[in-house]
Design a protein around this motif. Structure first.
Motif, mmCIF file in Angstrom:
data_model
loop_
_atom_site.group_PDB
_atom_site.id
_atom_site.type_symbol
_atom_site.label_atom_id
_atom_site.label_comp_id
_atom_site.label_asym_id
_atom_site.label_seq_id
_atom_site.Cartn_x
_atom_site.Cartn_y
_atom_site.Cartn_z
ATOM 1 N N ASN A 111 0.861 -1.181 0.000
ATOM 2 C CA ASN A 111 0.000 0.000 0.000
ATOM 3 C C ASN A 111 0.903 1.239 0.000
ATOM 4 O O ASN A 111 1.065 1.929 0.993
ATOM 5 C CB ASN A 111 -0.923 -0.018 1.222
ATOM 6 C CG ASN A 111 -1.972 1.061 1.168
ATOM 7 O OD1 ASN A 111 -1.866 2.015 0.406
ATOM 8 N ND2 ASN A 111 -2.998 0.913 1.988
ATOM 9 N N PHE A 112 1.493 1.485 -1.165
ATOM 10 C CA PHE A 112 2.540 2.495 -1.285
ATOM 11 C C PHE A 112 2.077 3.913 -0.955
ATOM 12 O O PHE A 112 2.832 4.686 -0.371
ATOM 13 C CB PHE A 112 3.169 2.446 -2.680
ATOM 14 C CG PHE A 112 3.735 1.102 -3.011
ATOM 15 C CD1 PHE A 112 4.780 0.567 -2.275
ATOM 16 C CD2 PHE A 112 3.199 0.337 -4.042
ATOM 17 C CE1 PHE A 112 5.304 -0.692 -2.561
ATOM 18 C CE2 PHE A 112 3.714 -0.914 -4.342
ATOM 19 C CZ PHE A 112 4.768 -1.432 -3.604
ATOM 20 N N SER A 113 0.836 4.266 -1.283
ATOM 21 C CA SER A 113 0.367 5.624 -0.979
ATOM 22 C C SER A 113 0.228 5.811 0.533
ATOM 23 O O SER A 113 0.615 6.855 1.066
ATOM 24 C CB SER A 113 -0.948 5.933 -1.698
ATOM 25 O OG SER A 113 -1.946 5.009 -1.338
ATOM 26 N N ALA A 114 -0.278 4.807 1.240
ATOM 27 C CA ALA A 114 -0.401 4.906 2.695
ATOM 28 C C ALA A 114 0.975 4.926 3.348
ATOM 29 O O ALA A 114 1.236 5.743 4.239
ATOM 30 C CB ALA A 114 -1.233 3.750 3.244
ATOM 31 N N VAL A 115 1.860 4.056 2.905
ATOM 32 C CA VAL A 115 3.216 4.013 3.462
ATOM 33 C C VAL A 115 3.907 5.364 3.263
ATOM 34 O O VAL A 115 4.561 5.879 4.172
ATOM 35 C CB VAL A 115 4.032 2.861 2.831
ATOM 36 C CG1 VAL A 115 5.511 2.980 3.157
ATOM 37 C CG2 VAL A 115 3.484 1.515 3.290
ATOM 38 N N GLY A 116 3.738 5.956 2.105
ATOM 39 C CA GLY A 116 4.325 7.276 1.846
ATOM 40 C C GLY A 116 3.783 8.333 2.796
ATOM 41 O O GLY A 116 4.541 9.156 3.317
ATOM 42 N N LEU A 117 2.476 8.319 3.033
ATOM 43 C CA LEU A 117 1.869 9.273 3.966
ATOM 44 C C LEU A 117 2.428 9.086 5.366
ATOM 45 O O LEU A 117 2.807 10.055 6.024
ATOM 46 C CB LEU A 117 0.346 9.105 3.986
ATOM 47 C CG LEU A 117 -0.380 9.912 5.059
ATOM 48 C CD1 LEU A 117 -0.276 11.404 4.774
ATOM 49 C CD2 LEU A 117 -1.817 9.468 5.186
ATOM 50 N N TYR A 118 2.495 7.847 5.834
ATOM 51 C CA TYR A 118 2.987 7.593 7.188
ATOM 52 C C TYR A 118 4.438 8.043 7.326
ATOM 53 O O TYR A 118 4.800 8.638 8.341
ATOM 54 C CB TYR A 118 2.837 6.117 7.552
ATOM 55 C CG TYR A 118 1.410 5.625 7.458
ATOM 56 C CD1 TYR A 118 0.345 6.430 7.855
ATOM 57 C CD2 TYR A 118 1.118 4.369 6.954
ATOM 58 C CE1 TYR A 118 -0.971 5.997 7.760
ATOM 59 C CE2 TYR A 118 -0.195 3.924 6.864
ATOM 60 C CZ TYR A 118 -1.234 4.737 7.263
ATOM 61 O OH TYR A 118 -2.517 4.299 7.167
ATOM 62 N N ASN A 119 5.232 7.819 6.314
ATOM 63 C CA ASN A 119 6.623 8.278 6.355
ATOM 64 C C ASN A 119 6.692 9.806 6.394
ATOM 65 O O ASN A 119 7.473 10.377 7.162
ATOM 66 C CB ASN A 119 7.409 7.735 5.164
ATOM 67 C CG ASN A 119 7.651 6.245 5.257
ATOM 68 O OD1 ASN A 119 7.705 5.675 6.335
ATOM 69 N ND2 ASN A 119 7.780 5.593 4.121
ATOM 70 N N ARG A 120 5.882 10.465 5.590
ATOM 71 C CA ARG A 120 5.873 11.939 5.575
ATOM 72 C C ARG A 120 5.387 12.510 6.903
ATOM 73 O O ARG A 120 5.762 13.616 7.280
ATOM 74 C CB ARG A 120 4.999 12.471 4.436
ATOM 75 C CG ARG A 120 5.614 12.301 3.065
ATOM 76 C CD ARG A 120 4.840 13.045 1.984
ATOM 77 N NE ARG A 120 3.432 12.697 1.889
ATOM 78 C CZ ARG A 120 2.948 11.621 1.246
ATOM 79 N NH1 ARG A 120 3.755 10.776 0.650
ATOM 80 N NH2 ARG A 120 1.648 11.406 1.189
ATOM 81 N N MET A 121 4.547 11.756 7.625
ATOM 82 C CA MET A 121 3.999 12.235 8.896
ATOM 83 C C MET A 121 4.829 11.749 10.091
ATOM 84 O O MET A 121 4.367 11.785 11.224
ATOM 85 C CB MET A 121 2.535 11.835 9.024
ATOM 86 C CG MET A 121 1.654 12.572 8.025
ATOM 87 S SD MET A 121 -0.095 12.347 8.315
ATOM 88 C CE MET A 121 -0.315 13.205 9.866
ATOM 89 N N ASN A 122 6.055 11.309 9.810
ATOM 90 C CA ASN A 122 7.032 10.942 10.839
ATOM 91 C C ASN A 122 6.663 9.695 11.647
ATOM 92 O O ASN A 122 7.064 9.573 12.808
ATOM 93 C CB ASN A 122 7.312 12.120 11.774
ATOM 94 C CG ASN A 122 7.860 13.306 11.023
ATOM 95 O OD1 ASN A 122 8.768 13.150 10.208
ATOM 96 N ND2 ASN A 122 7.305 14.473 11.260
ATOM 97 N N TYR A 123 5.926 8.794 11.041
ATOM 98 C CA TYR A 123 5.733 7.485 11.657
ATOM 99 C C TYR A 123 6.974 6.649 11.366
ATOM 100 O O TYR A 123 7.648 6.851 10.361
ATOM 101 C CB TYR A 123 4.480 6.800 11.103
ATOM 102 C CG TYR A 123 3.221 7.347 11.719
ATOM 103 C CD1 TYR A 123 2.599 6.696 12.775
ATOM 104 C CD2 TYR A 123 2.668 8.538 11.270
ATOM 105 C CE1 TYR A 123 1.456 7.207 13.358
ATOM 106 C CE2 TYR A 123 1.526 9.060 11.849
ATOM 107 C CZ TYR A 123 0.924 8.394 12.893
ATOM 108 O OH TYR A 123 -0.197 8.913 13.476
#
Length: 97
Positions: free
Chosen positions: A62-74
């Motif tokens: 789920n690349f779009s979700a993973v990208g969001l979580y990375n951008r939000m410092n998860y």
């Protein structure tokens, strides 16, 4: 969730984590910043309820979700597999301040 609690990858400094599941945005509403707003709200609400972190699993592809979580410092702290569904999961967490 007992299955998530059994995983050994979670940060031991997070004593009272809020576990998320089934968080999503309709396909036709994606790429409009809704998920970021939703997750920002969840973080504030969890903190107000006394949680000191958030943890969840997300599909490895789920690349779009993973990208969001990375951008939000998860932080991606581990991986697990659901043999029943044959899905590879990434374990994500974030300390709340």
């Amino acid at each position: 969730d007992e299955e998530l609690e059994k995983l050994t990858c979670w940060d031991k400094e997070i004593k009272n984590p809020c576990g998320l599941s089934r968080l999503g945005v309709l396909k036709e509403c994606q790429s409009k910043g809704i998920a970021k707003k939703l997750l920002t709200y969840v973080e504030k609400d969890a903190l107000n309820r006394g949680y000191d972190g958030i943890c969840f699993i997300v599909g490895k592809t789920n690349f779009s979700a993973v990208g969001l979580y990375n951008r939000m410092n998860y932080i991606c702290c581990g991986e697990t597999k659901d043999d029943f569904l044959n899905i590879d999961w990434l374990c994500y967490e974030k300390k709340l301040k």
